[in-house]
Write a protein that holds these residues in place. Sequence first.
Motif, PDB file in Angstrom:
ATOM      1  N   PRO A  32       0.941  -1.248   0.027  1.00 61.81           N
ATOM      2  CA  PRO A  32       0.020   0.057   0.143  1.00 61.81           C
ATOM      3  C   PRO A  32       0.757   1.440   0.017  1.00 61.81           C
ATOM      4  N   LYS A  33       0.411   2.370  -0.552  1.00 62.69           N
ATOM      5  CA  LYS A  33       1.333   3.556  -0.800  1.00 62.69           C
ATOM      6  C   LYS A  33       1.560   4.177   0.411  1.00 62.69           C
ATOM      7  N   SER A  34       0.570   4.031   1.489  1.00 62.73           N
ATOM      8  CA  SER A  34       0.580   4.680   2.753  1.00 62.73           C
ATOM      9  C   SER A  34       1.814   4.176   3.525  1.00 62.73           C
ATOM     10  N   ILE A  35       2.029   2.930   3.390  1.00 61.44           N
ATOM     11  CA  ILE A  35       3.003   2.178   3.969  1.00 61.44           C
ATOM     12  C   ILE A  35       4.561   2.500   3.433  1.00 61.44           C
TER      13      ILE A  35
ATOM     14  N   GLN B 235       5.071   5.400   1.629  1.00 62.46           N
ATOM     15  CA  GLN B 235       5.321   6.773   1.849  1.00 62.46           C
ATOM     16  C   GLN B 235       5.828   7.058   3.340  1.00 62.46           C
ATOM     17  N   LYS B 236       5.250   6.285   4.334  1.00 66.76           N
ATOM     18  CA  LYS B 236       5.623   6.439   5.586  1.00 66.76           C
ATOM     19  C   LYS B 236       7.098   6.013   5.651  1.00 66.76           C
TER      20      LYS B 236
END
Length: 186
Positions: free
Chosen positions: A146-149, A151-152
């Motif tokens: 997932p992009k959020s992972i 990105q973080k």
Amino acid sequence: MIQKEKVRNLELTAYENFNLECENVTVPLKSYLQETQRLVKVLAGKNLIEKISEFEFRFHMKTLNFVNIYSFQPIVTIKVLPDKKGTVSFESQDFEMIGINYINHNFSLKFQGKLFSQEKNNKIFLQGQAYLTSSLDLPSNLWIIPKSILQKAGDTLLKNILERIRHSLSNELLHDYEHWASLQKK
């Protein structure tokens, strides 16, 4: 069934603001900030440094890890430019990543920063900012994360680099300034 769009590109950013009170300022901090080679050695810490020209240096940074899949060593060429007012600007010129050939062709990195001294309420402060941005075309094996992972993890990686720089400033640079200032008085 709705299919999620695969993340193919990742934009990462980190910013750090420095504001360190300097005690025992006996020689203007502005004079010390003109000593580019000395500054570079202090800021680089234990990294290997190559002097390319009077104002350009190549930093061999510590090996980094991205999402526990990729390990690589950044090598960044930085231009260090002091001005007559006592501000030192830092700007990346180019980079190379050792360990993952894919990254060298699908990655961009930009570092900008500056240091300067400022007097406030009869106190001297070393102040500055640092910006680190990068863009990465992701290899296909990371498209499922997932992009959020991603990105973080990426933003944290960049933030950790800037925190190491801040740590060098708050510890080694102020200590080196005091040593340099004592030599100037002799």
